[in-house]
Enzyme design. Structure first.
Site, PDB file in Angstrom:
ATOM      1  N   THR A  17       0.826  -1.199   0.000  1.00 18.16           N
ATOM      2  CA  THR A  17       0.000   0.000   0.000  1.00 18.16           C
ATOM      3  C   THR A  17       0.865   1.256   0.000  1.00 18.16           C
ATOM      4  OG1 THR A  17      -1.530  -1.237   1.418  1.00 18.16           O
ATOM      5  CG2 THR A  17      -1.975   1.099   1.158  1.00 18.16           C
ATOM      6  N   ARG A  21       7.781  -2.707   2.623  1.00 18.12           N
ATOM      7  CA  ARG A  21       7.925  -2.784   4.085  1.00 18.12           C
ATOM      8  C   ARG A  21       8.234  -4.203   4.503  1.00 18.12           C
ATOM      9  NH1 ARG A  21       3.256   1.382   6.104  1.00 18.12           N
ATOM     10  NH2 ARG A  21       4.235   3.157   5.086  1.00 18.12           N
ATOM     11  N   SER A 112       6.234   3.829   8.730  1.00 19.49           N
ATOM     12  CA  SER A 112       5.092   4.565   9.271  1.00 19.49           C
ATOM     13  C   SER A 112       4.787   4.254  10.728  1.00 19.49           C
ATOM     14  CB  SER A 112       3.891   4.292   8.376  1.00 19.49           C
ATOM     15  OG  SER A 112       2.828   5.120   8.724  1.00 19.49           O
ATOM     16  N   HIS A 113       3.584   3.729  10.966  1.00 21.35           N
ATOM     17  CA  HIS A 113       3.117   3.503  12.333  1.00 21.35           C
ATOM     18  C   HIS A 113       3.591   2.175  12.902  1.00 21.35           C
ATOM     19  CE1 HIS A 113       0.667   1.775   9.282  1.00 21.35           C
ATOM     20  NE2 HIS A 113       0.185   0.905  10.152  1.00 21.35           N
ATOM     21  N   LYS A 125      10.191   3.823   0.170  1.00 23.25           N
ATOM     22  CA  LYS A 125       9.136   4.196  -0.762  1.00 23.25           C
ATOM     23  C   LYS A 125       9.701   5.221  -1.735  1.00 23.25           C
ATOM     24  CE  LYS A 125       5.846   6.902   0.770  1.00 23.25           C
ATOM     25  NZ  LYS A 125       4.603   7.522   1.239  1.00 23.25           N
ATOM     26  N   ASP A 276       1.994   9.891  13.753  1.00 23.79           N
ATOM     27  CA  ASP A 276       2.603   8.562  13.713  1.00 23.79           C
ATOM     28  C   ASP A 276       4.096   8.613  13.433  1.00 23.79           C
ATOM     29  OD1 ASP A 276       2.435   9.318  11.045  1.00 23.79           O
ATOM     30  OD2 ASP A 276       2.164   7.258  10.356  1.00 23.79           O
ATOM     31  N   ASP A 278       6.074   8.450  10.854  1.00 26.93           N
ATOM     32  CA  ASP A 278       6.624   9.311   9.809  1.00 26.93           C
ATOM     33  C   ASP A 278       5.868  10.625   9.645  1.00 26.93           C
ATOM     34  OD1 ASP A 278       4.446   7.807   8.858  1.00 26.93           O
ATOM     35  OD2 ASP A 278       5.101   8.013   6.777  1.00 26.93           O
ATOM     36  N   ASP A 280       2.680  11.388   8.959  1.00 28.16           N
ATOM     37  CA  ASP A 280       1.609  11.649   7.994  1.00 28.16           C
ATOM     38  C   ASP A 280       0.215  11.367   8.545  1.00 28.16           C
ATOM     39  OD1 ASP A 280       1.939   8.922   7.961  1.00 28.16           O
ATOM     40  OD2 ASP A 280       2.196   8.739   5.786  1.00 28.16           O
ATOM     41  N   ARG A 281       0.132  10.742   9.717  1.00 30.36           N
ATOM     42  CA  ARG A 281      -1.194  10.465  10.285  1.00 30.36           C
ATOM     43  C   ARG A 281      -1.507  11.437  11.418  1.00 30.36           C
ATOM     44  NH1 ARG A 281      -2.450   4.052  10.423  1.00 30.36           N
ATOM     45  NH2 ARG A 281      -1.560   3.562   8.389  1.00 30.36           N
ATOM     46  N   THR A 343      -7.658   2.178  -1.173  1.00 30.36           N
ATOM     47  CA  THR A 343      -6.844   2.522  -0.012  1.00 30.36           C
ATOM     48  C   THR A 343      -5.407   2.853  -0.412  1.00 30.36           C
ATOM     49  OG1 THR A 343      -8.197   1.154   1.416  1.00 30.36           O
ATOM     50  CG2 THR A 343      -5.937   1.566   2.141  1.00 30.36           C
ATOM     51  N   GLU A 362      -8.381   9.412   4.684  1.00 33.60           N
ATOM     52  CA  GLU A 362      -8.586   7.984   4.857  1.00 33.60           C
ATOM     53  C   GLU A 362      -8.999   7.713   6.294  1.00 33.60           C
ATOM     54  OE1 GLU A 362      -6.009   5.226   2.382  1.00 33.60           O
ATOM     55  OE2 GLU A 362      -4.551   6.596   3.209  1.00 33.60           O
ATOM     56  N   GLU A 363      -9.771   6.645   6.478  1.00 29.61           N
ATOM     57  CA  GLU A 363     -10.246   6.281   7.810  1.00 29.61           C
ATOM     58  C   GLU A 363      -9.098   5.926   8.756  1.00 29.61           C
ATOM     59  OE1 GLU A 363      -9.644   2.990   8.807  1.00 29.61           O
ATOM     60  OE2 GLU A 363      -8.708   2.701   6.850  1.00 29.61           O
ATOM     61  N   LYS A 375      -0.385  12.451   2.915  1.00 26.76           N
ATOM     62  CA  LYS A 375      -1.223  12.877   4.022  1.00 26.76           C
ATOM     63  C   LYS A 375      -0.312  13.579   5.016  1.00 26.76           C
ATOM     64  CE  LYS A 375      -1.269   8.152   5.957  1.00 26.76           C
ATOM     65  NZ  LYS A 375      -0.871   7.227   4.873  1.00 26.76           N
TER      66      LYS A 375
HETATM   67  C1  VG1 Z   1      -2.821   1.248   5.876  1.00 26.03           C
HETATM   68  C2  VG1 Z   1      -4.068   2.093   5.893  1.00 26.03           C
HETATM   69  C3  VG1 Z   1      -4.106   2.994   4.674  1.00 26.03           C
HETATM   70  C4  VG1 Z   1      -2.815   3.830   4.620  1.00 26.03           C
HETATM   71  C5  VG1 Z   1      -1.604   2.923   4.668  1.00 26.03           C
HETATM   72  C6  VG1 Z   1      -0.315   3.692   4.748  1.00 26.03           C
HETATM   73  O1  VG1 Z   1      -2.824   0.409   4.739  1.00 26.03           O
HETATM   74  O2  VG1 Z   1      -5.218   1.291   5.947  1.00 26.03           O
HETATM   75  O3  VG1 Z   1      -5.246   3.804   4.726  1.00 26.03           O
HETATM   76  O4  VG1 Z   1      -2.768   4.588   3.446  1.00 26.03           O
HETATM   77  O5  VG1 Z   1      -1.676   2.083   5.827  1.00 26.03           O
HETATM   78  O6  VG1 Z   1      -0.308   4.570   5.826  1.00 26.03           O
HETATM   79  P1  VG1 Z   1      -3.255  -1.133   4.821  1.00 26.03           P
HETATM   80  O7  VG1 Z   1      -3.019  -1.672   3.460  1.00 26.03           O
HETATM   81  O8  VG1 Z   1      -2.421  -1.773   5.875  1.00 26.03           O
HETATM   82  O9  VG1 Z   1      -4.695  -1.143   5.211  1.00 26.03           O
HETATM   83  V1  VG1 Z   1       1.188   5.072   6.526  1.00 26.03           V
HETATM   84  O10 VG1 Z   1       0.838   6.173   7.697  1.00 26.03           O
HETATM   85  O11 VG1 Z   1       1.795   3.594   6.678  1.00 26.03           O
HETATM   86  O12 VG1 Z   1       2.121   5.697   5.176  1.00 26.03           O
HETATM   87 CO    CO Z   2       2.494   7.065   8.358  1.00 26.24          CO
END
Ligand code: VG1
Ligand code: CO
Length: 542
Positions: A17, A21, A112-113, A125, A276, A278, A280-281, A343, A362-363, A375
């Site tokens: 996504t 990773r 990310s998180h 990325k 989070d 990085d 972006d959240r 997504t 995004e949710e 984001k």
């Molecule tokens: C998750 C979230 C998605 C987001 C992605 C990257 O993906 O659901 O909405 O864009 O993480 O976010 P997935 O495929 O695990 O549902 V971040 O903050 O990792 O760049």
């Molecule tokens: Co992130």
């Protein structure tokens, strides 16, 4: 000296996504990083002499990968690399640097998180010249290249000093170590009414920002405390650590529980927020009220005009398919376009570039706008602050008035983590097989209206992305969505998204899981989650 080194492909370098990773030990395998970076470069054209931006969230292995990337950028012919001091750039800041300095693209190093450390997660990325994550056609090309790669190019030079801001020369290439915060802070100042927010803090407005020992610490200290005058101590856990202090830098109610508990206590400040790994959240909590990310998107869009950067109005709103429909109602009222994408932020890029959408969300706690192509956690926090300063009302009042005006979209996501991959795939293919039998069926007193596997036709480049999640829509606008995560690094994660719309203000005060109970039961009945996963309950509920 430039060397061409022979290598053998790995078969697991498919970007998910949000980039590639994996666990750190996977990245530490011989040539693993080199193979992926060379595959990225081999998939690009025309970067000779141009600049590349490199930065990461400071997690374990960040510095090592940056040194490799610098040597490979030089060997492959980039003219210049701009890298954040200490190897640090939040994801939105990296996007801004690429755009502002018209770089060819960038490498964003983050998972990310996800947790960091020698046995935790790492990620790479590629972002294109618009500052956004590589679109699918490029990630497909990169993946195809990783499968056949047989050599990479690397220059020999000593490690570049990443801790001193300045311009250096290495391997015939220019390396500019930049202040990671300055350009970003300036951009935020150009979008929001800093004077009004400063006045609000001076009047005694209180806030707690949890940087979760991740990348936003230095950004939040500079912007909230230094430029906006929030008292020292407003920003907590502000020192970025390679292992995030042993926690998950995931700003949700599970991992930011301390902040949540504070916001629900009698000592709660006016406003609570977190970001989070990085940056972006975002997590938004008012005194005594958590704002779901889907609601936050709708409320930010509805009030965006209060911020100078959006005073001219929005061109459109975009949200990922599983995100609740709360924003759709705002778009309808404003008479602007609404786009539903798969997504992942990469799907918003075309809409933003084409000027079709201004705000996206995004949710999963991601919100952003056309100011960058990622984001942006702090952006969302600052837009909330700007709205609070303009409306002079508590978060809770803003939220309740919004529901009264538009109705409330009760919403929750149930994650089943660490599911055996085969079992997860079976569950999804089982659902796919029975899609056509669902419409008209009554489940737990609810009638299924339609059921499909979401497919997206990009209105800008006409590309099609299929199999993006199973949607079951019920009469009255309720729905459940099933999809597998594309960011995990071990086993599979099943995500179940549940939504119910309630127009009656007298029914806006129900506890979320209770309000969704019949749909949660229907999801179980339709998908047989317990049987397939062997799990009695979700691991994370957000
Ligand atoms: C998750 C979230 C998605 C987001 C992605 C990257 O993906 O659901 O909405 O864009 O993480 O976010 P997935 O495929 O695990 O549902 V971040 O903050 O990792 O760049
Ligand atoms: Co992130």
């Amino acid at each position: 000296m430039i060397r061409t080194v022979a290598t053998k492909p790995y078969d697991d370098q498919k970007p998910g996504t949000s980039g590639l990773r994996k666990k750190v030990p996977v990245f530490q395998q011989q040539n693993y990083v080199e193979n992926f970076i060379q595959s990225v470069f081999d998939s690009l054209e025309g970067f000779e002499g141009k600049s590349l931006v490199i930065g990461g969230d400071g997690r374990y292995f960040n510095r090592e990968v940056i040194q490799i990337a610098l040597r490979m950028a030089a060997a492959n012919g980039f003219g210049k690399v701009m890298v954040g001091q200490g190897g640090i750039l939040s994801t939105p800041a990296a996007s801004n640097i690429i755009r502002k300095y018209q770089a060819f693209g960038g490498l964003v190093l983050s998972a990310s998180h996800n947790p960091g450390g020698p046995h935790e997660d790492f990620g790479i990325k590629y972002n294109a010249g618009n500052g956004g994550p590589a679109p699918e056609k490029l990630t497909d090309r990169i993946y195809a290249r990783t499968k056949v790669i047989d050599s990479y190019r690397i220059a020999d030079f000593a490690d570049v000093d990443l801790d001193t801001v300045g311009t250096f020369s290495a391997g015939g290439m220019t390396v500019e170590v930049i202040d990671p915060v300055a350009d970003y802070a300036e951009l935020m100042e150009s979008l929001f009414d800093f004077a009004a927010i400063r006045a609000m803090f001076a009047d005694g407005f209180t806030m707690a920002f949890d940087a979760m020992h991740a990348v936003t610490g230095p950004y939040a200290v500079e912007i909230l405390e230094k430029r906006l005058g929030a008292p020292m101590g407003t920003v907590r856990n502000f020192v970025p650590l390679p292992d995030f202090g042993g926690h998950h830098p995931d700003p949700n109610l599970v991992h930011a529980k301390e902040l949540y508990d504070l916001m629900m206590s009698p000592e709660a400040p006016d406003f609570g927020a977190a970001s989070d790994g990085d940056g972006d959240r975002n997590l938004i909590i008012g005194r005594g009220i958590f704002v779901t990310p889907s609601d936050s998107l709708a409320m930010l869009a509805a009030n965006a005009k209060l911020a100078p950067g959006y005073a001219g109005g929005l061109k459109g709103i975009a949200r990922s398919m599983p995100t609740s429909g709360a924003a759709d109602r705002v778009a309808a009222k404003l008479g602007i376009g609404m786009y539903e994408t798969p997504t992942g932020w990469k799907f918003f890029g075309n809409l933003l570039d084409a000027g079709m959408a201004t705000i996206c969300g995004e949710e999963s706690a991601g919100t952003g706008s056309d100011h960058v192509r990622e984001k942006d956690g702090l952006w969302a926090v600052l837009l909330w602050l700007n709205i609070l300063a303009a409306r002079k009302e508590p978060v809770k009042a803003i939220v309740e008035k919004h529901w009264a005006e538009y109705g409330r979209n009760y919403y929750s996501r149930h994650d089943y983590e660490g599911v055996e991959t085969e079992a997860a795939n079976r569950l999804i293919s089982g659902l796919r097989a029975k899609l056509s039998s669902l419409p008209g069926k009554r489940v737990r007193g609810l009638t299924v209206e339609t059921a499909d596997d979401f497919s997206y036709l990009d209105p800008v480049d006409q590309s099609v992305s299929s199999s993006q999640g199973i949607r079951v829509l019920f009469e009255g606008g309720s729905r459940v969505v099933f999809r597998l995560s594309g960011t995990g690094t071990s086993g599979a994660t099943l995500r179940v998204y549940i939504e119910r719309y309630e127009s009656d203000p007298a029914r806006h005060g129900i506890e979320t899981q209770e309000a969704l109970a019949d749909l949660i039961a229907a999801a179980e009945e339709i998908a047989g989650i317990r049987g397939a996963t062997g799990m009695a309950a979700p691991t994370v509920i957000t």
